[in-house]
Scaffold this active site. Structure first.
Site, PDB file in Angstrom:
ATOM      1  N   GLY A 108      -1.728  10.686 -19.408  1.00  0.00           N
ATOM      2  CA  GLY A 108      -1.007  11.788 -18.742  1.00  0.00           C
ATOM      3  C   GLY A 108       0.144  11.324 -18.143  1.00  0.00           C
ATOM      4  O   GLY A 108       0.435  10.119 -17.833  1.00  0.00           O
TER       5      GLY A 108
ATOM      6  N   GLN B  78       2.258  11.004 -11.946  1.00  0.00           N
ATOM      7  CA  GLN B  78       1.932  11.620 -10.760  1.00  0.00           C
ATOM      8  C   GLN B  78       0.329  12.206 -10.618  1.00  0.00           C
ATOM      9  O   GLN B  78      -0.356  11.795  -9.785  1.00  0.00           O
ATOM     10  CB  GLN B  78       2.464  13.046 -10.705  1.00  0.00           C
ATOM     11  CG  GLN B  78       2.414  13.814  -9.521  1.00  0.00           C
ATOM     12  CD  GLN B  78       2.990  15.141  -9.438  1.00  0.00           C
ATOM     13  OE1 GLN B  78       3.792  15.648 -10.403  1.00  0.00           O
ATOM     14  NE2 GLN B  78       3.029  15.947  -8.489  1.00  0.00           N
ATOM     15  N   VAL B  79      -0.257  12.902 -11.775  1.00  0.00           N
ATOM     16  CA  VAL B  79      -1.762  13.065 -11.867  1.00  0.00           C
ATOM     17  C   VAL B  79      -2.656  11.669 -11.886  1.00  0.00           C
ATOM     18  O   VAL B  79      -3.264  11.597 -10.907  1.00  0.00           O
ATOM     19  CB  VAL B  79      -1.830  13.766 -12.923  1.00  0.00           C
ATOM     20  CG1 VAL B  79      -3.491  14.279 -13.145  1.00  0.00           C
ATOM     21  CG2 VAL B  79      -1.200  15.202 -12.813  1.00  0.00           C
ATOM     22  N   GLY B  80      -1.842  10.862 -12.602  1.00  0.00           N
ATOM     23  CA  GLY B  80      -2.844   9.384 -12.745  1.00  0.00           C
ATOM     24  C   GLY B  80      -2.977   8.847 -11.499  1.00  0.00           C
ATOM     25  O   GLY B  80      -3.710   8.215 -11.260  1.00  0.00           O
TER      26      GLY B  80
ATOM     27  N   CYS C 198       5.473   9.791 -24.584  1.00  0.00           N
ATOM     28  CA  CYS C 198       5.450   8.785 -23.634  1.00  0.00           C
ATOM     29  C   CYS C 198       6.498   7.629 -23.864  1.00  0.00           C
ATOM     30  O   CYS C 198       7.094   7.136 -22.898  1.00  0.00           O
ATOM     31  CB  CYS C 198       4.103   8.451 -23.335  1.00  0.00           C
ATOM     32  SG  CYS C 198       3.163   7.704 -24.577  1.00  0.00           S
TER      33      CYS C 198
ATOM     34  N   GLU D 118      -3.195   5.532 -18.578  1.00  0.00           N
ATOM     35  CA  GLU D 118      -1.917   5.586 -19.508  1.00  0.00           C
ATOM     36  C   GLU D 118      -1.001   6.711 -19.003  1.00  0.00           C
ATOM     37  O   GLU D 118      -1.310   7.752 -19.198  1.00  0.00           O
ATOM     38  CB  GLU D 118      -2.523   5.754 -20.781  1.00  0.00           C
ATOM     39  CG  GLU D 118      -2.940   4.318 -21.720  1.00  0.00           C
ATOM     40  CD  GLU D 118      -2.418   3.250 -21.427  1.00  0.00           C
ATOM     41  OE1 GLU D 118      -1.039   3.063 -21.519  1.00  0.00           O
ATOM     42  OE2 GLU D 118      -2.758   1.985 -21.384  1.00  0.00           O
TER      43      GLU D 118
END
Ligand code: NAD
Length: 487
Positions: free
Chosen positions: A232, A235-237, A288, A254
């Site tokens: 994803g 920022q969330v990673g 991505c 990833e």
């Protein structure tokens, strides 16, 4: 052939080995193109996550104990069922995610291939023998499953990006709790649960818990989830990485990309512009590996921009469920408005729209922006929309510096006819994957896939990397006679 509404065991249900109502809110699954409600989805709350993880923990040991050939057989049946039910997956992929039929068909074929590869994993060697400095001692290292693996997936290629983790994780004896994105929970989760159930995977080894960020966060924070495989946004990673770091939990990240396509002045510009268009506009740019920065040497720039704009202006935009189009909608209105905002802010700073540029609801035209400089958002931000920003450079060194200016490092492409020059340039790029005379959106499932820098934490998918990611190594030494120490 199954129809799109066959059974619908999953409607308003979670999958924990059985189909149960969720304790979270019930939410609509929406059609990306029209906003229409397609079905109602159950969501998992903290208690649902805890219940699933406990069931998975208990079921994992039994599954890991199955003989390798029985595990392989289940995965072969998964592959067959994926193929049998392809039309149903495609139906939902088109509606939930706004995929054009060709993208949906490619994705389900890719998942079928992944399932076949996963079915071959259980019969691979599970360790190595090492020499020992101690007389009479044998050393071997064996690969053991990690336990319960949490998989958190995005909506853009929801079946592939969940299954590229789920399949190898299961193949080597883990249990998996999958949290799909709510925008793709049917094709990217609930239909997969039906497939694993029908394939005879033991109850409790695989779970599907639709939910939003909080459901994902609950999965990450659960102490009995021993690994998180996340695909994803960066920022969330990063926030998931922080939690996993604190908990000393294995994590594969990833993440996003802002992928350069470098066009040297000796490139074949028909080929380069074809690659540029495919890399920028496929799936509305929501990939991505999207070619999000087109860096073109000055001598080739005018012609490249003209050819790319010509290709962009030929692309039809509309509802892929009802019309033959090249580009469907963006995943939601907010994303389309975000893309429009990036284009407008860049135009305000001096960028020039050469093709496209207009939004209609969630639809956005294939757009070519010229005169883009590194200070503009179209250069520095991950666009995740059908926009090809073109930036001009003079020397190879300048191209390398422009590429490596981005914190991201997922994929890159270099176009040029002198192989020595193109490959020397390629090896200076900070990118996990570089393609010469091709475009950035490339995936061959037997080759390690992944990014550098802000695009990931160094984990890889595919081929030998799948063993690395989803197992842990145990050193076993065996001294046949026992060893006497000085005290
Ligand atoms: P996202 O990060 O917003 O969401 C991804 C998943 O994480 C979703 O299931 C979401 O519900 C969940 N999530 C959100 N917040 C969470 C939290 N705090 N804790 C746990 N889970 C949480 O990403 P997205 O918008 O769905 O996907 C687009 C992004 O994914 C882009 O940046 C794209 O580049 C990236 N991506 C990367 C790859 C890759 O292989 N590197 C592949 C596809 C997409």
């Amino acid at each position: 052939m199954m129809t799109s509404t066959s059974g619908r065991n999953w409607e308003n249900r979670l999958f924990t080995g059985e189909w149960l109502p969720g304790r979270g809110d019930s939410v609509p699954a929406r059609e990306a193109a029209t906003g229409a409600t397609l079905a109602m989805l159950a969501t998992a709350d903290t208690a649902d996550v805890a219940a699933s993880v406990e069931i998975a923990r208990q079921a994992q040991a039994e599954w890991a104990g199955w003989s390798f050939d029985r595990r392989a057989e289940v995965l072969r049946r998964v592959a067959s069922l994926i193929r049998e039910r392809a039309a149903e997956f495609n139906h939902w992929n088109i509606r939930e995610c706004g995929s054009i039929p060709a993208k949906a068909e490619w994705e389900i074929q890719a998942v079928y291939e992944q399932a076949q590869m996963a079915a071959a994993m259980p019969m691979q060697p599970v360790g190595e023998v090492y020499p020992s400095a101690m007389p009479g001692r044998m050393n071997y290292c064996q690969r053991l499953p990690i336990g319960v693996v949490g998989v958190i997936a995005p909506w853009n290629f929801p079946i592939l990006l969940s299954m590229r983790s789920v399949l190898p994780a299961l193949a080597v004896g883990n249990a998996v709790v999958l949290k799909p994105d709510l925008q793709s929970a049917v094709c990217g989760g609930l239909l997969l649960a039906e497939v694993f159930e029908a394939a005879g995977l033991p109850r409790g080894v695989f779970h599907v818990l639709p939910g939003g960020p909080q459901t994902g966060a609950d999965l990450v924070a659960h102490p009995d989830v021993k690994m998180i495989s996340f695909t994803g946004s960066t920022q969330v990673g990063r926030s998931i990485g922080e939690v996993c770091g604190r908990m000393l939990k294995k994590v594969a990240l990833e993440l996003g990309g802002n992928n350069p396509l470098v066009v040297l002045d000796d490139a074949d510009l028909e080929v380069a512009s074809s690659c540029g268009a495919w890399g920028a506009f496929l799936h509305q740019g929501q990939i991505c590996m999207q070619a999000g920065r087109h860096l073109v040497q000055r001598g080739a720039a005018e012609r490249y921009i003209g050819l790319l704009a010509e290709r962009a202006s030929r692309l039809a935009v509309g509802n892929p469920a009802t019309e033959p189009v090249h580009l469907g909608p963006l995943i939601n209105l907010r994303q389309a408005e975000r893309v429009e905002d990036i284009v407008q802010r860049s135009v305000a700073l001096g960028a020039r729209i050469v093709a496209g540029g207009r939004r209609r609801g969630p639809f956005f035209e294939a757009t070519v922006l010229a005169d883009v400089t590194p200070e503009m958002p179209a250069f520095s931000e991950e666009i995740f929309g059908p926009v090809a920003p073109v930036t001009v450079f003079d020397t190879d060194e300048e191209a390398v510096a422009l590429v490596n200016r981005s914190p991201y490092g997922l994929a890159a492409a270099v176009h040029g006819s002198a192989m020595g020059r193109a490959s020397a340039l390629a090896s200076k790029l900070r990118a996990g994957m570089v393609h010469i005379n091709d475009q950035t959106v490339n995936n061959e499932f037997h080759i390690p896939f992944g990014g550098m820098g802000a695009s990931g934490n160094g984990g890889r998918f595919g081929g030998p990397a799948n063993f690395e990611e989803f197992t842990q190594t145990q050193w076993v030494s065996v001294s046949h006679k026992g060893i006497q120490y000085p005290f």
